[in-house]
Enzyme design. Structure first.
Site, PDB file in Angstrom:
ATOM      1  N   CYS A   1      11.530   2.109   3.749  1.00  0.00           N
ATOM      2  CA  CYS A   1      10.786   2.462   4.959  1.00  0.00           C
ATOM      3  C   CYS A   1      11.499   3.276   6.026  1.00  0.00           C
ATOM      4  O   CYS A   1      10.883   4.156   6.620  1.00  0.00           O
ATOM      5  CB  CYS A   1      10.216   1.193   5.570  1.00  0.00           C
ATOM      6  SG  CYS A   1       8.955   0.499   4.488  1.00  0.00           S
TER       7      CYS A   1
ATOM      8  N   LYS B   1       4.904   0.483  15.298  1.00  0.00           N
ATOM      9  CA  LYS B   1       5.544   0.175  14.007  1.00  0.00           C
ATOM     10  C   LYS B   1       6.516   1.292  13.614  1.00  0.00           C
ATOM     11  O   LYS B   1       7.669   1.029  13.262  1.00  0.00           O
ATOM     12  CB  LYS B   1       4.467  -0.015  12.936  1.00  0.00           C
ATOM     13  CG  LYS B   1       4.999  -0.177  11.530  1.00  0.00           C
ATOM     14  CD  LYS B   1       5.898  -1.378  11.367  1.00  0.00           C
ATOM     15  CE  LYS B   1       6.743  -1.266  10.121  1.00  0.00           C
ATOM     16  NZ  LYS B   1       7.692  -2.325   9.942  1.00  0.00           N
TER      17      LYS B   1
ATOM     18  N   GLU C   1       3.400  -4.759   9.721  1.00  0.00           N
ATOM     19  CA  GLU C   1       4.289  -5.851   9.315  1.00  0.00           C
ATOM     20  C   GLU C   1       5.738  -5.513   9.676  1.00  0.00           C
ATOM     21  O   GLU C   1       6.190  -4.415   9.432  1.00  0.00           O
ATOM     22  CB  GLU C   1       4.144  -6.084   7.802  1.00  0.00           C
ATOM     23  CG  GLU C   1       4.927  -7.254   7.292  1.00  0.00           C
ATOM     24  CD  GLU C   1       4.722  -8.492   8.158  1.00  0.00           C
ATOM     25  OE1 GLU C   1       3.598  -8.957   8.295  1.00  0.00           O
ATOM     26  OE2 GLU C   1       5.726  -8.979   8.726  1.00  0.00           O
TER      27      GLU C   1
HETATM   28  P1  NAD Z   1       4.681  -1.718  -2.673  1.00  0.00           P
HETATM   29  O1  NAD Z   1       4.745  -0.423  -3.356  1.00  0.00           O
HETATM   30  O2  NAD Z   1       5.651  -2.804  -3.015  1.00  0.00           O
HETATM   31  O3  NAD Z   1       3.213  -2.349  -2.885  1.00  0.00           O
HETATM   32  C1  NAD Z   1       2.035  -1.643  -2.748  1.00  0.00           C
HETATM   33  C2  NAD Z   1       1.055  -2.102  -3.830  1.00  0.00           C
HETATM   34  O4  NAD Z   1      -0.226  -1.516  -3.582  1.00  0.00           O
HETATM   35  C3  NAD Z   1       1.450  -1.672  -5.254  1.00  0.00           C
HETATM   36  O5  NAD Z   1       1.609  -2.828  -6.059  1.00  0.00           O
HETATM   37  C4  NAD Z   1       0.287  -0.800  -5.712  1.00  0.00           C
HETATM   38  O6  NAD Z   1      -0.038  -0.956  -7.088  1.00  0.00           O
HETATM   39  C5  NAD Z   1      -0.844  -1.304  -4.839  1.00  0.00           C
HETATM   40  N1  NAD Z   1      -1.952  -0.350  -4.692  1.00  0.00           N
HETATM   41  C6  NAD Z   1      -1.892   0.963  -4.345  1.00  0.00           C
HETATM   42  N2  NAD Z   1      -3.140   1.477  -4.287  1.00  0.00           N
HETATM   43  C7  NAD Z   1      -4.000   0.475  -4.589  1.00  0.00           C
HETATM   44  C8  NAD Z   1      -5.410   0.392  -4.670  1.00  0.00           C
HETATM   45  N3  NAD Z   1      -6.193   1.446  -4.409  1.00  0.00           N
HETATM   46  N4  NAD Z   1      -5.968  -0.783  -5.004  1.00  0.00           N
HETATM   47  C9  NAD Z   1      -5.187  -1.859  -5.271  1.00  0.00           C
HETATM   48  N5  NAD Z   1      -3.845  -1.856  -5.188  1.00  0.00           N
HETATM   49  C10 NAD Z   1      -3.255  -0.691  -4.852  1.00  0.00           C
HETATM   50  O7  NAD Z   1       4.731  -1.397  -1.123  1.00  0.00           O
HETATM   51  P2  NAD Z   1       5.258  -2.361   0.066  1.00  0.00           P
HETATM   52  O8  NAD Z   1       6.737  -2.313   0.142  1.00  0.00           O
HETATM   53  O9  NAD Z   1       4.558  -3.671  -0.029  1.00  0.00           O
HETATM   54  O10 NAD Z   1       4.730  -1.557   1.327  1.00  0.00           O
HETATM   55  C11 NAD Z   1       3.360  -1.532   1.658  1.00  0.00           C
HETATM   56  C12 NAD Z   1       3.216  -0.974   3.070  1.00  0.00           C
HETATM   57  O11 NAD Z   1       3.874  -1.851   4.000  1.00  0.00           O
HETATM   58  C13 NAD Z   1       3.860   0.393   3.279  1.00  0.00           C
HETATM   59  O12 NAD Z   1       3.063   1.127   4.175  1.00  0.00           O
HETATM   60  C14 NAD Z   1       5.188   0.071   3.927  1.00  0.00           C
HETATM   61  O13 NAD Z   1       5.631   1.112   4.765  1.00  0.00           O
HETATM   62  C15 NAD Z   1       4.861  -1.141   4.758  1.00  0.00           C
HETATM   63  N6  NAD Z   1       5.987  -2.056   5.027  1.00  0.00           N
HETATM   64  C16 NAD Z   1       6.875  -2.381   4.040  1.00  0.00           C
HETATM   65  C17 NAD Z   1       7.894  -3.290   4.290  1.00  0.00           C
HETATM   66  C18 NAD Z   1       8.891  -3.678   3.239  1.00  0.00           C
HETATM   67  O14 NAD Z   1       9.813  -4.411   3.554  1.00  0.00           O
HETATM   68  N7  NAD Z   1       8.776  -3.228   2.006  1.00  0.00           N
HETATM   69  C19 NAD Z   1       7.981  -3.900   5.536  1.00  0.00           C
HETATM   70  C20 NAD Z   1       7.050  -3.570   6.528  1.00  0.00           C
HETATM   71  C21 NAD Z   1       6.049  -2.650   6.246  1.00  0.00           C
HETATM   72  C1  UGA Z   2      13.306  -2.790   7.867  1.00  0.00           C
HETATM   73  C2  UGA Z   2      13.083  -3.441   9.240  1.00  0.00           C
HETATM   74  O1  UGA Z   2      14.219  -4.245   9.569  1.00  0.00           O
HETATM   75  C3  UGA Z   2      11.829  -4.306   9.245  1.00  0.00           C
HETATM   76  O2  UGA Z   2      11.577  -4.815  10.552  1.00  0.00           O
HETATM   77  C4  UGA Z   2      10.636  -3.456   8.782  1.00  0.00           C
HETATM   78  O3  UGA Z   2       9.468  -4.246   8.704  1.00  0.00           O
HETATM   79  C5  UGA Z   2      10.938  -2.848   7.447  1.00  0.00           C
HETATM   80  O4  UGA Z   2      12.148  -2.063   7.521  1.00  0.00           O
HETATM   81  C6  UGA Z   2       9.870  -1.922   6.955  1.00  0.00           C
HETATM   82  O5  UGA Z   2       9.087  -1.400   7.716  1.00  0.00           O
HETATM   83  O6  UGA Z   2       9.903  -1.716   5.739  1.00  0.00           O
HETATM   84  P1  UGA Z   2      14.305  -3.588   5.548  1.00  0.00           P
HETATM   85  O7  UGA Z   2      14.363  -2.128   5.263  1.00  0.00           O
HETATM   86  O8  UGA Z   2      13.673  -4.474   4.564  1.00  0.00           O
HETATM   87  O9  UGA Z   2      13.544  -3.830   6.948  1.00  0.00           O
HETATM   88  O10 UGA Z   2      15.787  -4.148   5.781  1.00  0.00           O
HETATM   89  P2  UGA Z   2      16.851  -3.991   6.977  1.00  0.00           P
HETATM   90  O11 UGA Z   2      17.490  -5.295   7.179  1.00  0.00           O
HETATM   91  O12 UGA Z   2      16.255  -3.352   8.162  1.00  0.00           O
HETATM   92  O13 UGA Z   2      17.927  -3.023   6.344  1.00  0.00           O
HETATM   93  C7  UGA Z   2      17.642  -1.656   6.100  1.00  0.00           C
HETATM   94  C8  UGA Z   2      18.905  -0.939   5.677  1.00  0.00           C
HETATM   95  O14 UGA Z   2      19.801  -0.826   6.783  1.00  0.00           O
HETATM   96  C9  UGA Z   2      19.701  -1.658   4.581  1.00  0.00           C
HETATM   97  O15 UGA Z   2      20.212  -0.711   3.679  1.00  0.00           O
HETATM   98  C10 UGA Z   2      20.812  -2.350   5.329  1.00  0.00           C
HETATM   99  O16 UGA Z   2      21.937  -2.577   4.549  1.00  0.00           O
HETATM  100  C11 UGA Z   2      21.078  -1.336   6.431  1.00  0.00           C
HETATM  101  N1  UGA Z   2      21.688  -1.928   7.643  1.00  0.00           N
HETATM  102  C12 UGA Z   2      21.029  -2.858   8.357  1.00  0.00           C
HETATM  103  C13 UGA Z   2      22.944  -1.477   8.059  1.00  0.00           C
HETATM  104  O17 UGA Z   2      23.552  -0.606   7.412  1.00  0.00           O
HETATM  105  N2  UGA Z   2      23.494  -1.993   9.195  1.00  0.00           N
HETATM  106  C14 UGA Z   2      22.841  -2.940   9.940  1.00  0.00           C
HETATM  107  O18 UGA Z   2      23.403  -3.357  10.977  1.00  0.00           O
HETATM  108  C15 UGA Z   2      21.575  -3.382   9.513  1.00  0.00           C
END
Ligand code: NAD
Ligand code: UGA
Length: 467
Positions: free
Chosen positions: A279, A223, A163
């Site tokens: 992340c 990713k 994602e």
């Molecule tokens: P999160 O911690 O918000 O959510 C994960 C959820 O999974 C939790 O609610 C937890 O209770 C649940 N969980 C864990 N083990 C479980 C199980 N065995 N059965 C059922 N539920 C279970 O995490 P997130 O931010 O959604 O991130 C999830 C993944 O996506 C990570 O690998 C992260 O790197 C990736 N990712 C996150 C973002 C972001 O913006 N947060 C963006 C892109 C990718």
């Molecule tokens: C980031 C990536 O942008 C997503 O594509 C990815 O899916 C995600 O991580 C993930 O894998 O979790 P996110 O961390 O939600 O998304 O937010 P960003 O907009 O990337 O910002 C990350 C951090 O960088 C923030 O603290 C933001 O303030 C900072 N940032 C961002 C800067 O300091 N300067 C910039 O120009 C952009």
């Protein structure tokens, strides 16, 4: 091609929740069950008061309102939902390991493995299993090994579909994704069929040319590296902000100048107090760990520098506050505007604010915070997680406010940690009148109107713009 009618997503977090809500919104004929072991989280997703959703994202309430109860369901019934699904997404957390081999670097895959084992145990018919979580390259091998050794004769196709949404813009990112990446076994008919079935879901709202199919390993690695590239740009511009402060160059002008080159591009060149979020750091550490494990020392060192530069930027910001406040912040009130790691989210994971607060609290500052979306409970949880001092000491040195003007009253300095729009239009005259003098502002996001603030009487410090 097989038409999908039932999806299960394990993990109702920042990714699972919004992603599945949008799939359900755009594919009304598909039943989407989002499951989690965290009962409170599921209760919040089901709350009739949409302000209580566990995640704050602009536009999310509307999507949930449209689909929830129609074809979008949140529950803790993990096994039943897996059993009924044709596609199971694994969207659980993959934090940095805090123990054992790879501690502090490698991704902790225990939650992913638990999901794979549960899917293996429960499944009675063939399924497509999708890695939605961000995972180290070649994780699909381990998932396959677990699934193929269940002995109940069920066939699994494993896809990688990382994602790319960013928090604060999740719904928009999902609706208008630059690309969707689907990695699978292109060499077999079943593998290709599975990839096409998932492609078909996204094609409900995205043009086909934006849905990229690759092999599984390219997808997993893309990713990690996409995040590494994005974070690298921020560390690059932040490193130059330090040089600007020494040379009277202006980082905003430099960023505009280099970003106007279409080969470089203007996005992700905004200097800041340092990147946060769940992340960037975790994924780069993971990348570094993988490179080191493979003997690629130079590659590992190269990417590690992105993290080291980010730590430097946070420390530099805090040190600059101490230096400017006459080399002591002991018992001084420093007000933080913003605690979230970026605007438009209530997420605080790895937020620069907590590291800056920690640094200043080591110098015995009193930190008082206002953030429009972050609860005081969360702020204390963040500080206690750092484990730098006792919970009682954190309670003595940190205070959260629900009113920004109260937060700023009698402060020696204000530090902007998050770029919330509302900070720009505050009544800065009123804030100034109620502050200690000289009234210092440290703008960790370069969002405030410097000229206006200086006219009022503030001593203004931005990042990389102090000429
Ligand atoms: P999160 O911690 O918000 O959510 C994960 C959820 O999974 C939790 O609610 C937890 O209770 C649940 N969980 C864990 N083990 C479980 C199980 N065995 N059965 C059922 N539920 C279970 O995490 P997130 O931010 O959604 O991130 C999830 C993944 O996506 C990570 O690998 C992260 O790197 C990736 N990712 C996150 C973002 C972001 O913006 N947060 C963006 C892109 C990718
Ligand atoms: C980031 C990536 O942008 C997503 O594509 C990815 O899916 C995600 O991580 C993930 O894998 O979790 P996110 O961390 O939600 O998304 O937010 P960003 O907009 O990337 O910002 C990350 C951090 O960088 C923030 O603290 C933001 O303030 C900072 N940032 C961002 C800067 O300091 N300067 C910039 O120009 C952009």
């Amino acid at each position: 091609m097989k038409k999908i009618t039932n999806i299960c997503c394990i993990g109702a977090g920042y990714v699972g929740g919004p992603t599945m809500a949008v799939i359900a919104q755009k594919c009304p004929e598909i039943t989407v069950n989002v499951v989690d072991i965290n009962e409170q989280r599921i209760r919040d997703w089901n709350d009739s008061d949409l302000d209580k959703l566990p995640i704050y994202e602009p536009g999310l309430k509307e999507v949930v309102l449209e689909a929830r109860g129609r074809n979008l369901f949140f529950s803790t019934n993990v096994e039943k939902s897996i059993d009924e699904a044709e596609i199971v997404f694994i969207s659980v957390n993959t934090p940095t390991k805090t123990y054992g081999k790879g501690k502090g670097m490698a991704a902790d895959l225990k939650f992913v493995e638990l999901c794979a084992r549960q899917i293996a145990k429960v499944s009675k018919n063939d399924k497509i299993v999708v890695e939605k979580s961000t995972l180290p390259v070649r994780t699909a091998e381990a998932v396959r090994s677990i699934l193929d050794n269940t002995g109940n004769g069920v066939k699994f196709q494993i896809l990688s579909n990382p994602e790319f949404l960013a928090e604060g813009t999740a719904v928009d990112d999902l609706h208008n994704a630059d690309r969707v990446l689907i990695g699978g076994e292109q060499s077999t008919e079943e593998g290709q069929e599975a990839m096409d079935a998932l492609t078909d879901i996204y094609a409900h709202w995205l043009p086909k040319e934006r849905i990229l199919q690759t092999n599984v390993w390219s997808s997993e690695l893309s990713k990690l590296t996409a995040n590494a590239f994005l974070a690298q740009r921020i560390s690059s511009i932040n490193s130059l902000s330090a040089l600007c402060e020494e040379t009277e160059a202006n980082i905003e002008e430099v960023a505009r100048a280099i970003g106007s080159d279409t080969r470089i591009g203007a996005k992700f060149l905004k200097t800041s107090v340092g990147f946060g979020g769940s992340c960037f750091q975790k994924d780069i550490l993971n990348l570094v760990y993988i490179c080191r494990s493979m003997g690629l020392q130079e590659v590992a060192d190269y990417w590690e520098q992105v993290i080291l530069m980010n730590d430097y930027q946070k420390r530099r910001f805090a040190d600059n506050i101490i230096k400017t406040l006459y080399n002591t912040v002991s018992d001084k009130k420093i007000t933080f505007l913003g605690w979230a790691f970026k605007k438009d989210t209530n997420d605080t994971r790895e937020t620069a604010a907590m590291y800056v607060a920690d640094h200043l609290m080591n110098d015995l500052a009193r930190i008082e915070v206002y953030d429009p979306k972050v609860s005081s409970k969360q702020m204390f949880a963040d500080m206690n997680y750092l484990n730098s001092r006792s919970e009682t000491e954190n309670e003595k040195q940190l205070k959260a406010h629900s009113d920004p003007y109260e937060a700023c009253k009698n402060a020696h300095a204000i530090a902007v940690l998050t770029e919330w729009d509302e900070f720009i239009d505050y009544d800065w005259q009123k804030i100034y009148d109620n502050m200690m003098k000289p009234a210092f502002v440290f703008d960790g996001r370069n969002i405030l109107d410097r000229e206006r603030l200086e006219k009022i009487g503030f001593k203004y410090y931005g990042i990389g713009i102090n000429s």
